[in-house]
Design an enzyme around this catalytic site. Structure first.
Site, mmCIF file in Angstrom:
data_model
loop_
_atom_site.group_PDB
_atom_site.id
_atom_site.type_symbol
_atom_site.label_atom_id
_atom_site.label_comp_id
_atom_site.label_asym_id
_atom_site.label_seq_id
_atom_site.Cartn_x
_atom_site.Cartn_y
_atom_site.Cartn_z
ATOM 1 N N HIS A 522 0.837 -1.206 0.000
ATOM 2 C CA HIS A 522 0.000 0.000 0.000
ATOM 3 C C HIS A 522 0.869 1.252 0.000
ATOM 4 C CE1 HIS A 522 -3.473 2.515 1.505
ATOM 5 N NE2 HIS A 522 -2.449 3.201 2.023
ATOM 6 N N GLU A 523 1.837 1.307 0.922
ATOM 7 C CA GLU A 523 2.670 2.506 1.016
ATOM 8 C C GLU A 523 3.548 2.677 -0.218
ATOM 9 O OE1 GLU A 523 1.847 4.584 3.090
ATOM 10 O OE2 GLU A 523 0.700 3.303 4.432
ATOM 11 N N HIS A 526 1.560 4.184 -2.995
ATOM 12 C CA HIS A 526 1.308 5.617 -2.856
ATOM 13 C C HIS A 526 2.278 6.446 -3.703
ATOM 14 C CE1 HIS A 526 -2.026 6.344 -0.304
ATOM 15 N NE2 HIS A 526 -1.537 5.745 0.767
ATOM 16 N N GLU A 583 -5.862 6.600 -1.489
ATOM 17 C CA GLU A 583 -5.863 5.450 -0.590
ATOM 18 C C GLU A 583 -6.459 4.216 -1.263
ATOM 19 O OE1 GLU A 583 -4.288 5.468 2.165
ATOM 20 O OE2 GLU A 583 -3.880 7.623 2.178
ATOM 21 N N ASP A 587 -4.647 0.737 -1.805
ATOM 22 C CA ASP A 587 -5.221 -0.520 -1.323
ATOM 23 C C ASP A 587 -5.217 -1.576 -2.426
ATOM 24 O OD1 ASP A 587 -5.722 0.305 1.267
ATOM 25 O OD2 ASP A 587 -7.818 0.814 0.903
#
Length: 692
Positions: A522-523, A526, A583, A587
């Site tokens: 997830h990070e 980003h 987000e 995800d």
């Protein structure tokens, strides 16, 4: 009053004589028992009456939701909360021990801060007296033209109003740190709360005004004066709301970057003396400022030119009172809770004092508290294991980039360069902050917070014109969270989240890749979402895409935005797909990348066909199924309707139900793992939306 940039709260204390020890005065009690330690992959949480192909969230979390109602002191309760409460308890034990019998200068620092917060007898005795210096300074204002000098003088007390300055990386040259001013000054959660004509928002506005009247009355104002002041505040805040950019606009780096000379900024807001303010805060050398929200600056100028000084004073008094209310005597604390927690969020009871003081100390003393916490709760092998997981996810994303069907080879090369440049920060900082200059007193809670706040703000201002320190952290070690920093192109995982239900080194790879693995992915994703994709490998806002690929990227992210627009969180209240786009993209990308990393690991280990085990017993689930269940169970939660509505307007994250179902329905490997048929809700015929 902090009206610029999102400020990270605080810092903290001075060492005292180690021979002296204290008992915490007026200790209102701590926990009666430690919270239950969360577990990863909880078979008892699964609702086997639900069809995973119809509603996977209900399947993975149904029994957990039934068995875990929202505690009376919470507005939502989920797996994040479980771990956060556990970490908070462990931190409380540390703080209580330091307050009672400190053994080191560091423990004196945070022990005294915690003791001051727990000393309700002293807090109640003082009432609103700690606010008197700032309220007196407000009363002494003769004209709005005095506001700049007032702000500069009050900055050390956390006061001021309308405008402020922070330091940030230059998005056009990330090696430089520049001055910036943003927008703020609102008390309600979002500008929509002031402007939306829906009856629900009209009612909230009426309740807000009534709350302000009660608070002003507690401060000692007459009833008529309190009503007049509340109306003045509402009028000014409504004007500021009209002049502010919305949350979706603020997500776009181009829309919040407007470099201006101080002279040009002065022309934009002639009723505020920027030179006086900059000189007063010790930054006369600033010549250029990033004006993030020019419309807000113009709006404030209009307010200062049209509102009488009486109304401006009411606004300043309100923000001084509101921001200090949780730190004042019980009547102020109770009324603040009644509106902002009970009415707005649906929270039934105030959290116990020990919980609030523990979290306040963590925020205020950050890395001072964290140094001792990680010694007890984050062993070196946990850091090493996490590093291995991160490397596995990075390899998976590199492979994913090469197989993207919609991206050209030219853009893939640039994307790979950015991925390879991402740096990893795990657990805690390499270098701890030094808080020794901050005075902490055991009988001055508000003063402690203000001095810690000023320490952090001064530290921020001192960065102007200096090299960027990429080793700094924006979260404290016990925090149950993680983040990606676009201007620095790094991913950050505090020690607080590297525990069950996210990570348990005693369990199989499928569970850990489904938990912390998805968080890592997830990070990383980003860096390539609708915001992160606008930054290059050096952290500069720069187009590194071919025009054709950029058009395809926008088409795919728009698919995701429209998909999440359709998800309802409360009756008549849907998600804002563009607010949550970053987000949601992370995800979806994180799930895919973590799954691919798991498959690579299992192929290497030769265990792809092995069923899972829990407590040494076969559970019958394949590794793929265990992966998805572990992922879904991270997001189990219950939430009040009021909280769901507030967060739909303000939170860039989707709630747990849609972080789970919204992602698995976009990933065909989920449907294969559970034998779903094309056309079922979790395996739509359209194939869902995919960017990464």
């Amino acid at each position: 009053m902090r009206t610029f940039l999102s400020a990270v709260l605080l810092a903290t204390a001075t060492p005292l004589c180690l021979a002296q020890t204290f008992a915490t005065p007026a200790d209102t009690g701590g926990p009666t028992a430690p919270p239950k330690k969360p577990v990863s992959f909880d078979l008892s949480a699964i609702d086997k009456t639900a069809d995973p192909c119809t509603d996977f969230y209900q399947y993975a979390c149904g029994n957990w939701k039934k068995d875990n109602p929202i505690p009376s002191d919470q507005t939502r309760w989920g797996r994040f909360n479980e771990l956060s409460e556990r970490n908070n308890y462990l931190l409380y034990v540390e703080l209580k021990s330091a307050a009672d019998a400190p053994k080191t200068p560091l423990q004196h620092q945070y022990g005294d801060f915690f003791a001051a917060c727990m000393n309700t007898l002293e807090v109640d005795k003082l009432g609103a007296r700690p606010l008197e210096p700032e309220l007196d300074a407000i009363a002494a204002l003769d004209s709005s033209k005095d506001l700049a000098a007032f702000n500069a003088k009050q900055i050390k007390r956390g006061g001021g109003g309308f405008f402020g300055i922070g330091v940030t990386q230059d998005q056009k040259d990330s090696s430089q740190q520049i001055a910036a001013t943003g927008q703020g000054g609102l008390t309600l959660p979002d500008k929509d709360y002031y402007l939306n004509p829906d009856q629900r928002f009209v009612t909230i506005r009426e309740q807000y005004v009534a709350h302000m009247v009660k608070m002003f009355t507690l401060l000692g104002d007459t009833g008529d004066k309190a009503v007049a002041e509340a109306n003045d505040v509402m009028q000014i805040e409504t004007a500021l709301a009209r002049g502010s950019m919305d949350r979706v606009e603020m997500r776009d780096p181009a829309k919040r970057y407007h470099m201006m000379s101080v002279a040009d900024l002065q022309k934009l807001s002639p009723n505020y003396d920027w030179a006086v303010y900059l000189d007063g805060i010790g930054m006369p050398q600033v010549k250029d400022i990033d004006v993030m929200s020019p419309g807000y600056v113009t709006t404030v100028n209009n307010v200062l030119s049209t509102q009488p000084i009486k109304a401006i004073k009411s606004y300043l008094r309100w923000h001084t009172l509101h921001e200090a209310a949780p730190l004042l005597s019980k009547p102020f604390e109770d009324e603040n809770f009644a509106f902002f927690s009970h009415t707005l969020q649906g929270q039934k009871e105030e959290q116990p004092r020990w919980k609030r003081c523990t979290r306040l100390t963590d925020r205020a003393l950050g890395e001072a508290v964290g140094q001792d916490w990680v010694k007890q709760n984050f062993p070196p092998d946990a850091k090493a294991n996490m590093e291995n997981l991160v490397h596995a996810l990075e390899a998976s994303m590199a492979a994913d980039l090469q197989t993207l069907p919609w991206m050209s080879d030219a853009t893939k090369v640039e994307a790979r360069k950015k991925l390879d440049a991402i740096t990893d920060k795990i657990g805690y900082p390499a270098h701890w902050k030094d808080y020794s200059s901050v005075i902490v007193k055991r009988d001055d809670l508000l003063g402690n917070v203000e001095r810690a706040d000023w320490f952090e703000q001064k530290r921020d201002l001192d960065k102007f014109g200096k090299p960027v320190d990429p080793t700094e952290w924006g979260m404290t070690p016990p925090t149950v969270n993680a983040y990606y920093n676009p201007p620095q192109n790094n991913i950050n995982f505090p020690a607080g989240i590297l525990q069950p239900p996210f990570y348990d080194n005693s369990l199989d790879p499928a569970v850990n890749f489904g938990g912390i693995g998805v968080v890592i992915g997830h990070e990383m994703t980003h860096g390539f979402d609708d915001q992160g994709s606008k930054y290059d490998l050096h952290g500069n806002v720069k187009v590194w895409w071919t025009p054709e690929d950029l058009a395809k990227f926008k088409e795919r992210t728009e698919c995701t935005a429209k998909e999440y627009d359709g998800f309802e969180v409360a009756s008549g209240q849907n998600l804002n797909g563009h607010l949550t786009l970053g987000e949601n993209t992370a995800d979806n990308g994180g799930l895919r990348i973590a799954y691919q990393a798991l498959m690579a690991t299992l192929a290497q280990d030769g265990t792809a066909a092995e069923p899972g085990y829990v407590d040494g017993k076969r559970d019958g689930y394949t590794p793929a199924q265990r992966f998805f269940i572990a992922f879904g169970q991270v997001w189990c939660q219950n939430q009040t309707e009021q909280s769901a509505r507030v967060l739909a307007k303000t939170d860039p994250h989707s709630p747990g139900q849609w972080r789970t179902n919204g992602t698995v329905q976009n990933f065909d490997e989920f449907g294969k793992a559970f034998g779903c048929k094309v056309g079922q809700p979790m395996m739509p015929a359209s194939g869902g939306c995919r960017t990464w």
